[in-house]
Design a protein around this motif. Structure first.
Motif, PDB file in Angstrom:
ATOM      1  N   PRO A   9       0.887  -1.240  -0.302  1.00 11.78           N
ATOM      2  CA  PRO A   9       0.071  -0.084   0.035  1.00 11.78           C
ATOM      3  C   PRO A   9       0.706   1.513  -0.312  1.00 11.78           C
ATOM      4  O   PRO A   9       1.648   1.635   0.843  1.00 11.78           O
ATOM      5  CB  PRO A   9      -1.026   0.080   1.020  1.00 11.78           C
ATOM      6  CG  PRO A   9      -0.480  -1.091   2.066  1.00 11.78           C
ATOM      7  CD  PRO A   9       0.685  -1.966   1.733  1.00 11.78           C
ATOM      8  N   ARG A  10       0.326   2.405  -0.425  1.00 12.84           N
ATOM      9  CA  ARG A  10       0.647   3.498  -0.482  1.00 12.84           C
ATOM     10  C   ARG A  10      -0.020   4.606   0.280  1.00 12.84           C
ATOM     11  O   ARG A  10       1.055   5.915  -0.322  1.00 12.84           O
ATOM     12  CB  ARG A  10       1.579   4.106  -2.410  1.00 12.84           C
ATOM     13  CG  ARG A  10       2.237   2.844  -2.736  1.00 12.84           C
ATOM     14  CD  ARG A  10       2.535   3.150  -3.970  1.00 12.84           C
ATOM     15  NE  ARG A  10       1.940   2.086  -4.713  1.00 12.84           N
ATOM     16  CZ  ARG A  10       1.850   2.291  -6.820  1.00 12.84           C
ATOM     17  NH1 ARG A  10       2.042   2.592  -6.899  1.00 12.84           N
ATOM     18  NH2 ARG A  10       1.427   0.297  -6.930  1.00 12.84           N
ATOM     19  N   GLN A  11      -1.187   4.559   0.383  1.00 13.55           N
ATOM     20  CA  GLN A  11      -1.774   5.182   0.557  1.00 13.55           C
ATOM     21  C   GLN A  11      -1.090   5.228   2.587  1.00 13.55           C
ATOM     22  O   GLN A  11      -0.992   4.614   3.447  1.00 13.55           O
ATOM     23  CB  GLN A  11      -3.148   5.463   0.743  1.00 13.55           C
ATOM     24  CG  GLN A  11      -3.023   5.574  -0.921  1.00 13.55           C
ATOM     25  CD  GLN A  11      -2.682   6.795  -1.448  1.00 13.55           C
ATOM     26  OE1 GLN A  11      -2.815   7.829  -0.643  1.00 13.55           O
ATOM     27  NE2 GLN A  11      -2.109   6.773  -2.553  1.00 13.55           N
ATOM     28  N   MET A  12      -1.274   6.955   3.415  1.00 15.21           N
ATOM     29  CA  MET A  12      -1.148   6.973   4.451  1.00 15.21           C
ATOM     30  C   MET A  12      -1.990   8.115   4.961  1.00 15.21           C
ATOM     31  O   MET A  12      -1.943   9.223   4.705  1.00 15.21           O
ATOM     32  CB  MET A  12       0.171   7.463   5.283  1.00 15.21           C
ATOM     33  CG  MET A  12       0.507   7.215   6.435  1.00 15.21           C
ATOM     34  SD  MET A  12       2.556   8.479   6.958  1.00 15.21           S
ATOM     35  CE  MET A  12       3.135   6.650   6.539  1.00 15.21           C
ATOM     36  N   ASP A  13      -3.287   7.476   5.486  1.00 20.12           N
ATOM     37  CA  ASP A  13      -4.000   8.409   6.247  1.00 20.12           C
ATOM     38  C   ASP A  13      -3.826   9.506   7.130  1.00 20.12           C
ATOM     39  O   ASP A  13      -2.824   9.910   7.666  1.00 20.12           O
ATOM     40  CB  ASP A  13      -5.244   8.289   6.396  1.00 20.12           C
ATOM     41  CG  ASP A  13      -5.410   7.130   7.806  1.00 20.12           C
ATOM     42  OD1 ASP A  13      -4.501   7.247   8.670  1.00 20.12           O
ATOM     43  OD2 ASP A  13      -6.095   6.221   8.047  1.00 20.12           O
ATOM     44  N   TYR A  14      -4.654  10.960   7.907  1.00 17.94           N
ATOM     45  CA  TYR A  14      -4.497  11.560   8.896  1.00 17.94           C
ATOM     46  C   TYR A  14      -3.665  11.211   9.744  1.00 17.94           C
ATOM     47  O   TYR A  14      -2.989  11.375  10.416  1.00 17.94           O
ATOM     48  CB  TYR A  14      -4.721  12.316   8.999  1.00 17.94           C
ATOM     49  CG  TYR A  14      -5.420  13.721   7.478  1.00 17.94           C
ATOM     50  CD1 TYR A  14      -4.440  14.080   6.817  1.00 17.94           C
ATOM     51  CD2 TYR A  14      -6.067  13.618   6.410  1.00 17.94           C
ATOM     52  CE1 TYR A  14      -4.473  14.803   5.957  1.00 17.94           C
ATOM     53  CE2 TYR A  14      -6.224  14.227   5.705  1.00 17.94           C
ATOM     54  CZ  TYR A  14      -5.388  15.155   5.184  1.00 17.94           C
ATOM     55  OH  TYR A  14      -5.079  16.101   3.703  1.00 17.94           O
ATOM     56  N   LYS A  15      -4.856   9.924  10.022  1.00 18.12           N
ATOM     57  CA  LYS A  15      -4.558   9.448  11.856  1.00 18.12           C
ATOM     58  C   LYS A  15      -2.655   8.419  11.819  1.00 18.12           C
ATOM     59  O   LYS A  15      -2.491   8.376  12.569  1.00 18.12           O
ATOM     60  CB  LYS A  15      -5.770   8.768  11.988  1.00 18.12           C
ATOM     61  CG  LYS A  15      -7.199   9.205  12.626  1.00 18.12           C
ATOM     62  CD  LYS A  15      -8.605   8.825  12.587  1.00 18.12           C
ATOM     63  CE  LYS A  15      -8.807   9.228  13.212  1.00 18.12           C
ATOM     64  NZ  LYS A  15      -9.892   8.537  13.221  1.00 18.12           N
ATOM     65  N   GLY A  16      -2.766   7.849  10.832  1.00 20.69           N
ATOM     66  CA  GLY A  16      -1.482   7.096  10.369  1.00 20.69           C
ATOM     67  C   GLY A  16      -0.197   8.072  10.657  1.00 20.69           C
ATOM     68  O   GLY A  16      -0.032   7.987  11.016  1.00 20.69           O
ATOM     69  N   GLN A  17      -0.662   9.273   9.861  1.00 20.66           N
ATOM     70  CA  GLN A  17       1.003  10.191  10.015  1.00 20.66           C
ATOM     71  C   GLN A  17       0.655  10.703  11.114  1.00 20.66           C
ATOM     72  O   GLN A  17       1.758  10.665  11.646  1.00 20.66           O
ATOM     73  CB  GLN A  17       0.376  11.487   8.939  1.00 20.66           C
ATOM     74  CG  GLN A  17       0.461  10.653   7.394  1.00 20.66           C
ATOM     75  CD  GLN A  17      -0.165  12.731   6.944  1.00 20.66           C
ATOM     76  OE1 GLN A  17      -0.323  13.319   7.472  1.00 20.66           O
ATOM     77  NE2 GLN A  17      -0.404  12.023   5.473  1.00 20.66           N
ATOM     78  N   LYS A  18      -0.141  10.780  12.264  1.00 23.93           N
ATOM     79  CA  LYS A  18      -0.171  11.000  13.395  1.00 23.93           C
ATOM     80  C   LYS A  18       0.336  10.188  14.037  1.00 23.93           C
ATOM     81  O   LYS A  18       1.511  10.294  15.093  1.00 23.93           O
ATOM     82  CB  LYS A  18      -1.434  11.187  14.377  1.00 23.93           C
ATOM     83  CG  LYS A  18      -1.295  11.757  15.521  1.00 23.93           C
ATOM     84  CD  LYS A  18      -2.600  12.564  15.883  1.00 23.93           C
ATOM     85  CE  LYS A  18      -2.974  12.953  17.341  1.00 23.93           C
ATOM     86  NZ  LYS A  18      -4.528  13.160  17.698  1.00 23.93           N
ATOM     87  N   LEU A  19      -0.217   8.817  14.176  1.00 16.50           N
ATOM     88  CA  LEU A  19       0.773   7.710  14.864  1.00 16.50           C
ATOM     89  C   LEU A  19       2.204   7.329  14.724  1.00 16.50           C
ATOM     90  O   LEU A  19       3.233   7.388  15.610  1.00 16.50           O
ATOM     91  CB  LEU A  19      -0.234   6.549  14.136  1.00 16.50           C
ATOM     92  CG  LEU A  19       0.262   5.162  15.121  1.00 16.50           C
ATOM     93  CD1 LEU A  19       0.583   5.410  16.610  1.00 16.50           C
ATOM     94  CD2 LEU A  19      -0.102   3.988  14.114  1.00 16.50           C
ATOM     95  N   ALA A  20       2.616   8.243  13.017  1.00 15.62           N
ATOM     96  CA  ALA A  20       3.820   7.638  13.270  1.00 15.62           C
ATOM     97  C   ALA A  20       4.954   8.784  13.430  1.00 15.62           C
ATOM     98  O   ALA A  20       5.641   8.305  13.745  1.00 15.62           O
ATOM     99  CB  ALA A  20       3.721   7.957  11.080  1.00 15.62           C
ATOM    100  N   GLU A  21       4.140   9.816  13.276  1.00 14.82           N
ATOM    101  CA  GLU A  21       5.067  10.484  14.224  1.00 14.82           C
ATOM    102  C   GLU A  21       5.114  10.784  15.616  1.00 14.82           C
ATOM    103  O   GLU A  21       6.488  11.159  15.982  1.00 14.82           O
ATOM    104  CB  GLU A  21       4.302  12.212  14.333  1.00 14.82           C
ATOM    105  CG  GLU A  21       5.397  13.733  14.029  1.00 14.82           C
ATOM    106  CD  GLU A  21       6.434  13.403  13.661  1.00 14.82           C
ATOM    107  OE1 GLU A  21       6.885  14.594  13.999  1.00 14.82           O
ATOM    108  OE2 GLU A  21       6.136  13.842  12.974  1.00 14.82           O
TER     109      GLU A  21
END
Length: 102
Positions: A9-21
């Motif tokens: 998969p090549r998509q990252m949603d906003y909640k995923g970005q927050k979790l990664a940060e």
């Protein structure tokens, strides 16, 4: 091997970005804390740098690729609506000019 990479998969949603940060910052903070404590106790700076760099590499491995855990909340887009405005050719558009104040 390229076929396997294209299936990821090549998509990252906003909640995923927050979790990664948050994960990135937490891992870096943890490794810096452990490195500082090791530096204080053992008084050997080389291992401190190695601990911090290992924490950085581990956090990059976990947060930079778009793992499936970061795409669990995809955005739901609105359907396309007809706006009722016909597309005009570029030559048919009227150009609005601003009045000069002299």
């Amino acid at each position: 091997m390229l076929e396997h990479l294209s299936s990821l998969p090549r998509q990252m949603d906003y909640k995923g970005q927050k979790l990664a940060e948050q994960m990135f910052q937490g891992i870096i903070l943890f490794s810096v804390t452990v490195g500082f404590i090791h530096r204080y106790v053992a008084e050997y700076f080389r291992w401190t740098v190695c601990i911090v760099m290992a924490g950085f590499a581990f956090s990059c491995l976990l947060t930079l690729p778009p793992w499936p855990i970061y795409g669990r909340h995809p955005l739901k887009w609105l359907p396309v609506q007809d706006s009722g405005i016909e597309d005009k050719k570029p030559g048919e558009r009227k150009i609005k000019r601003l009045a000069k104040n002299n």
